[in-house]
Scaffold this active site. Structure first.
Site, PDB file in Angstrom:
ATOM      1  N   HIS A 210      38.400  40.899  45.884  1.00  0.00           N
ATOM      2  CA  HIS A 210      37.189  39.596  46.426  1.00  0.00           C
ATOM      3  C   HIS A 210      37.709  38.810  46.321  1.00  0.00           C
ATOM      4  O   HIS A 210      37.817  37.274  46.769  1.00  0.00           O
ATOM      5  CB  HIS A 210      35.461  40.241  46.564  1.00  0.00           C
ATOM      6  CG  HIS A 210      35.411  39.944  45.087  1.00  0.00           C
ATOM      7  ND1 HIS A 210      35.582  41.003  43.802  1.00  0.00           N
ATOM      8  CD2 HIS A 210      34.498  38.860  44.510  1.00  0.00           C
ATOM      9  CE1 HIS A 210      35.181  40.293  42.690  1.00  0.00           C
ATOM     10  NE2 HIS A 210      35.265  39.006  42.385  1.00  0.00           N
ATOM     11  N   ASP A 267      40.719  47.230  36.055  1.00  0.00           N
ATOM     12  CA  ASP A 267      39.469  46.353  36.904  1.00  0.00           C
ATOM     13  C   ASP A 267      39.908  45.448  36.763  1.00  0.00           C
ATOM     14  O   ASP A 267      40.106  44.762  38.092  1.00  0.00           O
ATOM     15  CB  ASP A 267      39.076  46.130  35.704  1.00  0.00           C
ATOM     16  CG  ASP A 267      37.561  45.970  36.268  1.00  0.00           C
ATOM     17  OD1 ASP A 267      36.660  46.377  37.764  1.00  0.00           O
ATOM     18  OD2 ASP A 267      36.762  45.093  35.487  1.00  0.00           O
ATOM     19  N   HIS A 272      42.713  41.371  40.638  1.00  0.00           N
ATOM     20  CA  HIS A 272      42.289  40.076  40.833  1.00  0.00           C
ATOM     21  C   HIS A 272      43.633  39.094  40.299  1.00  0.00           C
ATOM     22  O   HIS A 272      44.323  38.149  41.522  1.00  0.00           O
ATOM     23  CB  HIS A 272      41.381  39.721  40.233  1.00  0.00           C
ATOM     24  CG  HIS A 272      39.945  40.269  40.594  1.00  0.00           C
ATOM     25  ND1 HIS A 272      39.996  40.955  42.162  1.00  0.00           N
ATOM     26  CD2 HIS A 272      39.193  41.119  40.281  1.00  0.00           C
ATOM     27  CE1 HIS A 272      38.673  41.516  42.255  1.00  0.00           C
ATOM     28  NE2 HIS A 272      38.030  41.664  40.939  1.00  0.00           N
TER      29      HIS A 272
HETATM   30  C1  BG6 Z   1      35.131  42.690  39.968  1.00  0.00           C
HETATM   31  C2  BG6 Z   1      35.523  43.331  38.429  1.00  0.00           C
HETATM   32  O1  BG6 Z   1      36.161  43.356  40.831  1.00  0.00           O
HETATM   33  O2  BG6 Z   1      35.071  41.865  38.837  1.00  0.00           O
HETATM   34  C3  BG6 Z   1      34.400  43.119  37.408  1.00  0.00           C
HETATM   35  O3  BG6 Z   1      35.063  44.828  38.620  1.00  0.00           O
HETATM   36  C4  BG6 Z   1      33.570  41.355  37.072  1.00  0.00           C
HETATM   37  O4  BG6 Z   1      34.681  43.845  36.193  1.00  0.00           O
HETATM   38  C5  BG6 Z   1      33.844  41.572  38.699  1.00  0.00           C
HETATM   39  O5  BG6 Z   1      32.948  41.355  35.782  1.00  0.00           O
HETATM   40  C6  BG6 Z   1      34.165  39.306  38.609  1.00  0.00           C
HETATM   41  O6  BG6 Z   1      34.062  39.320  39.714  1.00  0.00           O
HETATM   42  P1  BG6 Z   1      33.484  37.420  40.138  1.00  0.00           P
HETATM   43  O7  BG6 Z   1      33.514  37.043  41.441  1.00  0.00           O
HETATM   44  O8  BG6 Z   1      32.050  37.385  39.614  1.00  0.00           O
HETATM   45  O9  BG6 Z   1      34.672  36.644  38.896  1.00  0.00           O
END
Ligand code: BG6
Length: 522
Positions: A210, A267, A272
């Site tokens: 995402h 994770d 990311h």
């Molecule tokens: C997710 C992780 O992919 O991203 C989580 O599994 C994390 O652990 C989250 O909290 C954070 O997403 P964002 O968009 O709030 O930075």
């Protein structure tokens, strides 16, 4: 969708004069069903349903759209509709409007069933056909696997058995969306990739990361490739190092079951942060279509090397009790359902290098952690100091290195730090900052990542979805790190503790200090 926007949507998608590359016009997908497996889960309630609502509110869902939830609950359509309404009210980015909701509610269906229930999947396959007659979906469907990876094989086998994954058999498009983590190491990711590819054609598989749906992340490409200013200095001649930080103030909440098995590196780092690295370090693609973009990301990821010395090039930490925003919070081992002797890391920092002509010798420091002082994600490019400084040492005492900081979130934008003369009779030079803030420069607010990515799935645009080679290259980098930490576990070593509310363990600071550098304090 109002009758007017529906008509406009149809006009846009069927206008023969429209240049398909013109992205200023709203892109509206063809009629279709979105099937969500695990629709009662956290992700679905917090992100997916609100995103569907936001798309509906913006007039970006086609007439002939159906949201079909599938889960092991004894629910009818009405029960699901209630839950979905609450989720939309709570999580949507755009204002809640009854008018939008009542139109969307007509397009909401629920099917109860467990993943090993043949009958439930036969019903699902039949329902997809019937939805064409009842809602005009034209048989198109995207399946969102918002389920634990251990359930993937069962669900995929059911889809294969019933033929619902088959484009030809259904005479329409059938796509699958897979959530991360994609596997737990290279071998399991390869297995999973082979399995998914045996059921769906490769172009119909959408792997979600995402972070790629965030506007600020996509802006990295605009920043680098739409301007003349940055690219000429975007290399080892001018850049000293790159720091990529994703910090969260939250703990693991109710996700112990998942997190105990996963840890910070699997994770967040594996996906990311390595995707952010790829966009920062990749070469310019020939165009922004999915194939060219992914080819460049794959190329750069294949040049990323795990730390040569795993002992000095990696740090794992775990949060201890502490204070955050004036509140006392528990340590990781005291969280519900966490093993009191757990060695799972909640903080990970690594030093990577990219073995390419552009980047050789430039360290990329990546770090992520839970229970850090605040939620912030940023990419900081730190430039070398000027080769000669025709000033006295005291005049430049407060001059640091030039920095370009892309603020992914919050305060989305960018900061450029450079030296400037302090007004006065002396030639004193001090760091100043120039800021670009999305909120100030644009009136339109940014779509949520899931909003953008769901829309892209329905449109069949795969540019923002990592392909399996990228996922596998990322595991190639992470596997030796995980292996090293496993060995340290076996040798009785614990992760470094850090107090909740601190910027990770001291060992992370020492990792940079050994090389004469320091982490930025975002
Ligand atoms: C997710 C992780 O992919 O991203 C989580 O599994 C994390 O652990 C989250 O909290 C954070 O997403 P964002 O968009 O709030 O930075």
């Amino acid at each position: 969708m109002t009758a007017r926007t529906a008509a406009a949507a149809l006009t846009v998608s069927s206008n023969p004069l429209r240049d398909p590359r013109d992205r200023r016009l709203p892109r509206v997908p063809p009629p279709c069903a979105l099937v969500v497996f695990g629709v009662t889960g956290d992700l679905s309630r917090k992100k997916l349903i609100p995103a569907v609502y936001d798309l509906a509110n913006r007039g970006l869902l086609p007439p002939g759209f159906v949201l079909l939830g599938f889960a092991r609950r004894d629910w009818g359509d009405g029960d699901f509709e209630e839950v979905a309404k609450e989720a939309a009210k709570k999580g949507a980015r755009t204002p809640f409007r009854e008018e939008t909701w009542s139109r969307l509610a007509e397009a909401i269906r629920f099917l109860p069933g467990s993943f090993d229930d043949d009958q439930a999947f036969d019903t699902l396959a039949r329902t997809l056909q019937e939805l064409d007659a009842s809602h005009g979906t034209q048989g198109n469907a995207a399946f969102y696997l918002s389920i634990p990876p251990s359930a993937f094989p069962t669900v995929l086998a059911q889809m294969q058995r019933t033929g619902m994954a088959d484009n030809e058999q259904s005479g329409a498009w059938r796509r699958v969306v897979v959530e991360k983590p994609f596997g737990e190491d290279l071998a399991s990711a390869q297995e999973l990739n082979a399995l998914v590819d045996s059921v769906f054609t490769a172009r119909d598989v959408f792997r979600i990361d995402h972070y790629l749906g965030k506007e600020t992340v996509q802006n990295l490409l605009a920043l680098r490739f739409a301007n003349e200013l940055f690219e000429p200095i975007w290399n080892r001649q001018h850049i000293d190092s790159v720091q990529i930080t994703m910090a969260e103030d939250v703990g693991i909440g109710t996700r112990a079951g998942f997190y105990e098995q996963t840890g910070a590196a699997r994770d967040v780092l594996q996906n990311h942060l390595l995707q952010l690295l790829a966009l920062t370090a990749m070469e310019e693609p020939g165009s922004f279509d999915a194939e060219s973009l992914r080819a460049e990301k794959r190329k750069v990821l294949s040049a990323v090397m795990p730390p040569a010395d795993l002992a000095t090039g990696t740090v794992r930490g775990q949060y201890d009790q502490g204070w955050l925003a004036g509140e006392r919070v528990r340590g990781y081992r005291d969280e519900d359902d966490v093993d009191p002797a757990s060695r799972t890391e909640t903080f990970a920092a690594v030093r990577l290098e990219v073995e390419s002509r552009r980047w050789a010798g430039v360290p990329f420091y990546l770090r992520t952690g839970k229970r850090l002082p605040r939620r912030v994600t940023e990419i900081a490019v730190l430039f070398r100091t000027a080769p000669v400084l025709p000033f006295s040492a005291t005049d430049t005492e407060e001059l640091g290195s030039n920095q370009l900081v892309v603020r992914v979130q919050p305060d989305e934008g960018m900061t450029l730090r450079f030296g400037s003369k302090v007004p006065g009779t002396q030639m004193e030079v001090r760091d100043v900052a120039m800021d670009f803030l999305y909120g100030e420069a644009f009136t339109e607010s940014s779509p949520e990542a899931y909003e953008r990515l769901l829309l892209d799935v329905l449109l069949g645009d795969a540019s923002l979805f990592p392909q399996n080679e990228e996922v596998e290259e990322s595991w190639r980098v992470i596997d030796p790190i995980e292996q090293h930490w496993r060995e340290r576990d076996e040798a009785g070593e614990e992760p470094h503790l850090y107090r909740a509310g601190e910027w990770g363990p001291r060992a992370a600071d020492e990792m940079l200090a050994r090389e004469g550098r320091a982490w930025r304090r975002p």
